[in-house]
Write an enzyme that holds these catalytic residues in place. Structure first.
Site, mmCIF file in Angstrom:
data_model
loop_
_atom_site.group_PDB
_atom_site.id
_atom_site.type_symbol
_atom_site.label_atom_id
_atom_site.label_comp_id
_atom_site.label_asym_id
_atom_site.label_seq_id
_atom_site.Cartn_x
_atom_site.Cartn_y
_atom_site.Cartn_z
ATOM 1 N N HIS A 107 0.836 -1.187 0.000
ATOM 2 C CA HIS A 107 0.000 0.000 0.000
ATOM 3 C C HIS A 107 0.876 1.243 0.000
ATOM 4 O O HIS A 107 2.024 1.210 0.456
ATOM 5 C CB HIS A 107 -0.915 0.026 1.231
ATOM 6 C CG HIS A 107 -1.979 -1.023 1.183
ATOM 7 N ND1 HIS A 107 -2.781 -1.318 2.268
ATOM 8 C CD2 HIS A 107 -2.383 -1.846 0.198
ATOM 9 C CE1 HIS A 107 -3.627 -2.283 1.945
ATOM 10 N NE2 HIS A 107 -3.404 -2.617 0.696
ATOM 11 N N THR A 108 0.325 2.319 -0.505
ATOM 12 C CA THR A 108 1.033 3.590 -0.474
ATOM 13 C C THR A 108 1.103 4.083 0.963
ATOM 14 O O THR A 108 0.079 4.240 1.627
ATOM 15 C CB THR A 108 0.317 4.635 -1.340
ATOM 16 O OG1 THR A 108 0.221 4.146 -2.672
ATOM 17 C CG2 THR A 108 1.091 5.946 -1.344
#
Length: 243
Positions: free
Chosen positions: A17-18
């Site tokens: 995930h960012t």
């Protein structure tokens, strides 16, 4: 010799995930005025301390009554713009004369960003939605959504560093009956102050004007700035103190 565990690990990557934005845009300022809503943003995309992109437009026309501006991660902004273009295309294909209003676009974006936040994979943006409700007596709409899905409507909105530097100026000088020129002058004044104080901003801007006649987004332009103020030229330590 490669173990069975190492072989399995090389074939299946963990979900990623960012966790932080990379290329970001700075502040967006927006205000309501007598005939509609006006927004302004600069065109720089910063990669850390590097002014990586100098012609990235962060104001977007959603449809004939709605515009959107965004601070934050520029790749996430591109993703959001693609989603909105799909919605606009769906309205066009229905061919029933109906399209999403600014309030509906604002509500949709709030749900999308809250959903992504709940999956611990947020879209790293602060969005500003501006529009005028269709009809002869259409009301102006101005709302914002952050990366958590928190959202509200207001007469004046600033994102990013503009919440600290520009918002006091907007609160002091904004009036509900401002003309188009007065609204533009106020936004340009606030952006000039931000340009002096925010090192993630460039002196190149686009401005959107949303009225009952439609959405107009200007070509990039520059503001007049002055760098020969005494405080800029002569360091404070070298100035004589007033007794």
């Amino acid at each position: 010799m490669t173990s069975r565990f190492q072989a399995a690990s090389s074939e299946v990557s963990p979900i990623q995930h960012t966790v932080s934005p990379y290329v970001v845009g700075a502040s967006v300022l927006a205000i309501k005025y007598r005939d509609g809503v006006m927004m302004i943003a600069d065109t720089m995309g910063s990669y850390g301390n590097m002014a990586r992109f100098k012609d990235f437009h962060r104001l977007h026309k959603v449809n004939s009554t709605t515009a959107m501006g965004a601070s934050g991660e520029l790749s996430d902004l591109q993703y959001i713009r693609d989603m909105l273009e799909e919605l606009t295309l769906g309205d066009f294909q229905q061919d029933d004369g109906s399209q999403l209003t600014a309030k509906e676009v604002h509500s949709y974006l709030a749900r999308v960003l809250y959903n992504r936040r709940s999956r611990v994979n947020p879209l790293w943006n602060e969005l500003v939605v501006a529009g005028v409700e269709p009809g002869p007596n259409g009301q102006a709409f101005l709302g914002t959504v952050d990366l958590y899905g928190s959202n509200y409507e207001e007469d004046i909105i600033a994102t990013g560093y503009g919440q600290y530097i520009a918002m006091p100026l907007l609160r002091r000088e904004w009036r509900a009956d401002m003309t188009k020129q007065e609204a533009r002058t106020l936004l340009e004044k606030c952006m000039t102050v931000l340009f002096y104080r925010h090192c993630r901003q460039i002196n190149r801007y686009t401005l959107s004007d949303v009225t009952a006649d439609g959405v107009d987004i200007s070509e990039p332009f520059e503001l007049e700035v002055k760098w020969n103020y005494k405080q800029f030229v002569v360091p404070t330590a070298q100035q004589s103190l007033v007794q």
